[in-house]
Write a protein that holds these residues in place. Structure first.
Motif, PDB file in Angstrom:
ATOM      1  N   ASP A 108       0.705  -1.029  -0.016  1.00  0.00           N
ATOM      2  CA  ASP A 108       0.063  -0.017   0.084  1.00  0.00           C
ATOM      3  C   ASP A 108       0.841   1.278  -0.182  1.00  0.00           C
ATOM      4  O   ASP A 108       1.354   1.604   1.038  1.00  0.00           O
ATOM      5  N   VAL A 109       0.701   2.175  -1.062  1.00  0.00           N
ATOM      6  CA  VAL A 109       1.857   2.949  -1.324  1.00  0.00           C
ATOM      7  C   VAL A 109       1.530   4.118  -0.193  1.00  0.00           C
ATOM      8  O   VAL A 109       2.248   5.080  -0.051  1.00  0.00           O
ATOM      9  N   HIS A 110       0.313   4.199   0.579  1.00  0.00           N
ATOM     10  CA  HIS A 110       0.227   5.447   1.362  1.00  0.00           C
ATOM     11  C   HIS A 110       1.265   5.038   2.731  1.00  0.00           C
ATOM     12  O   HIS A 110       1.647   5.951   3.391  1.00  0.00           O
ATOM     13  N   GLU A 111       1.994   3.874   2.612  1.00  0.00           N
ATOM     14  CA  GLU A 111       2.851   3.550   3.829  1.00  0.00           C
ATOM     15  C   GLU A 111       4.016   4.487   3.607  1.00  0.00           C
ATOM     16  O   GLU A 111       5.029   4.414   4.584  1.00  0.00           O
ATOM     17  N   PHE A 112       4.440   4.749   2.352  1.00  0.00           N
ATOM     18  CA  PHE A 112       5.414   5.431   2.034  1.00  0.00           C
ATOM     19  C   PHE A 112       5.546   6.958   1.941  1.00  0.00           C
ATOM     20  O   PHE A 112       6.338   7.706   1.783  1.00  0.00           O
ATOM     21  N   ASP A 113       4.366   7.447   1.940  1.00  0.00           N
ATOM     22  CA  ASP A 113       3.994   8.775   2.001  1.00  0.00           C
ATOM     23  C   ASP A 113       4.391   9.441   3.214  1.00  0.00           C
ATOM     24  O   ASP A 113       4.032   9.293   4.160  1.00  0.00           O
ATOM     25  N   GLY A 114       5.595  10.087   3.108  1.00  0.00           N
ATOM     26  CA  GLY A 114       5.969  11.049   4.132  1.00  0.00           C
ATOM     27  C   GLY A 114       6.931  10.146   5.238  1.00  0.00           C
ATOM     28  O   GLY A 114       7.069  10.886   6.309  1.00  0.00           O
ATOM     29  N   LEU A 115       7.354   8.966   4.777  1.00  0.00           N
ATOM     30  CA  LEU A 115       8.086   8.188   5.581  1.00  0.00           C
ATOM     31  C   LEU A 115       9.530   8.648   5.597  1.00  0.00           C
ATOM     32  O   LEU A 115      10.011   8.621   4.706  1.00  0.00           O
ATOM     33  N   ALA A 116      10.051   8.678   6.790  1.00  0.00           N
ATOM     34  CA  ALA A 116      11.330   9.608   6.966  1.00  0.00           C
ATOM     35  C   ALA A 116      12.535   8.530   6.658  1.00  0.00           C
ATOM     36  O   ALA A 116      12.217   7.321   7.092  1.00  0.00           O
ATOM     37  N   PRO A 117      13.533   8.723   6.418  1.00  0.00           N
ATOM     38  CA  PRO A 117      14.722   7.719   5.891  1.00  0.00           C
ATOM     39  C   PRO A 117      15.016   7.191   7.302  1.00  0.00           C
ATOM     40  O   PRO A 117      14.991   5.771   7.293  1.00  0.00           O
ATOM     41  N   ARG A 118      15.098   7.626   8.413  1.00  0.00           N
ATOM     42  CA  ARG A 118      15.385   6.805   9.616  1.00  0.00           C
ATOM     43  C   ARG A 118      14.354   5.830   9.867  1.00  0.00           C
ATOM     44  O   ARG A 118      14.728   4.667  10.093  1.00  0.00           O
ATOM     45  N   ASP A 119      13.010   6.179   9.617  1.00  0.00           N
ATOM     46  CA  ASP A 119      12.030   5.205  10.083  1.00  0.00           C
ATOM     47  C   ASP A 119      11.905   4.129   8.959  1.00  0.00           C
ATOM     48  O   ASP A 119      11.617   2.933   9.386  1.00  0.00           O
ATOM     49  N   ALA A 120      12.264   4.423   7.787  1.00  0.00           N
ATOM     50  CA  ALA A 120      12.417   3.470   6.487  1.00  0.00           C
ATOM     51  C   ALA A 120      13.288   2.505   7.131  1.00  0.00           C
ATOM     52  O   ALA A 120      13.343   1.268   6.989  1.00  0.00           O
ATOM     53  N   ALA A 121      14.553   2.872   7.460  1.00  0.00           N
ATOM     54  CA  ALA A 121      15.748   2.113   7.980  1.00  0.00           C
ATOM     55  C   ALA A 121      15.175   1.085   9.009  1.00  0.00           C
ATOM     56  O   ALA A 121      15.725   0.186   8.792  1.00  0.00           O
ATOM     57  N   ILE A 122      14.596   1.534  10.038  1.00  0.00           N
ATOM     58  CA  ILE A 122      14.182   0.858  10.879  1.00  0.00           C
ATOM     59  C   ILE A 122      13.311  -0.263  10.735  1.00  0.00           C
ATOM     60  O   ILE A 122      13.413  -1.510  11.072  1.00  0.00           O
ATOM     61  N   LEU A 123      12.513  -0.024   9.714  1.00  0.00           N
ATOM     62  CA  LEU A 123      11.519  -0.973   9.017  1.00  0.00           C
ATOM     63  C   LEU A 123      12.145  -2.043   8.208  1.00  0.00           C
ATOM     64  O   LEU A 123      11.902  -3.088   8.411  1.00  0.00           O
TER      65      LEU A 123
END
Length: 256
Positions: free
Chosen positions: A61-76
């Protein structure tokens, strides 16, 4: 909704069930991590992963990427990669059954399984390029292991869909089964593995992994450590006795 487990005798079955398109969102990612953690804590004799619905998954679901910060993406991504590795390291055969369209995260999970069985009409893709992303749950590197670097680049760079036959020729799909009997046939494959000599399968898995990671000689060196203990298992002793009494193919296994 997300991933839920049922059991069919010695076979654990993990089903993705999240609407008709089985889109991955935060809840589905968390359910995948939780399901793998539970399997890691108490491994079954074999595992079948599949999906309900019209497709295996139409992606994230692309909504998951909307506004996702790099730090939070790395954790995920770190958490999801650890889950994929834990799935890959389970000491039992793992089978992914793809009955239809299988995109992005679902395809990456499939690549972490020992066997990828596909219906004739199944199609696969890592299409993250459409949102400017690279597949981040281990897909490119596991494609490289199965199909080689050039094929991995082609599949990821283009974001195109590939049919089961093409991916079988590349060594990514391990078996193709007919559409009309796919669910039953795929389960039968997994059940046969679950009813097999579980500790011998675990030894095989370690040898193959070691050879892939460190070469044939490293796997050779491991053979005595993983093969010799099998002579102390009920399964081997019983199978030898069965072979000598009744011939091959008559033994039954308990996993002990």
């Amino acid at each position: 909704m997300g991933f839920h487990r049922t059991d069919d005798g010695p076979l654990a079955v993990l089903t993705l069930d999240h609407g008709d398109l089985n889109l991955f969102d935060h809840g589905v990612f968390e359910s995948f991590i939780d399901a793998v953690d539970a399997l890691d804590a108490d491994p079954p004799r074999a595992l079948l992963l599949h999906a309900s619905g019209r497709v295996v998954s139409a992606g994230v679901d692309v909504h998951e990427f909307d506004g996702l910060a790099p730090r939070d993406a790395a954790i995920l991504w770190r958490r999801l990669i650890r889950a994929a590795q834990a799935l890959e390291d389970l000491p039992c055969p793992t089978v992914f059954a793809a009955h239809g369209l299988c995109l992005t995260a679902a395809f990456e999970i499939a690549l972490a399984c020992d066997l990828l069985i596909a219906a004739t009409s199944a199609r696969f893709g890592l299409v993250e390029t459409v949102v400017g992303l690279t597949p981040s749950m281990g897909g490119p590197q596991r494609l490289t292991e199965r199909a080689g670097p050039a094929r991995a680049r082609q599949l990821v760079y283009t974001g195109e869909l590939f049919d089961a036959q093409t991916l079988a020729e590349w060594g990514v799909v391990t078996q193709i089964l007919p559409d009309d009997t796919f669910a039953d046939d795929a389960r039968a494959v997994a059940l046969k593995l679950a009813n097999g000599p579980t500790r011998a399968h675990a030894a095989t898995k370690r040898l193959v992994r070691t050879a892939a990671d460190h070469g044939v000689r490293a796997a050779d060196a491991l053979v005595p450590d993983v093969s010799a203990p099998l002579f102390d298992t009920e399964d081997l002793r019983g199978a030898v006795a069965s072979f000598l009494k009744d011939g091959p193919g008559k033994a039954s296994y308990s996993g002990l």
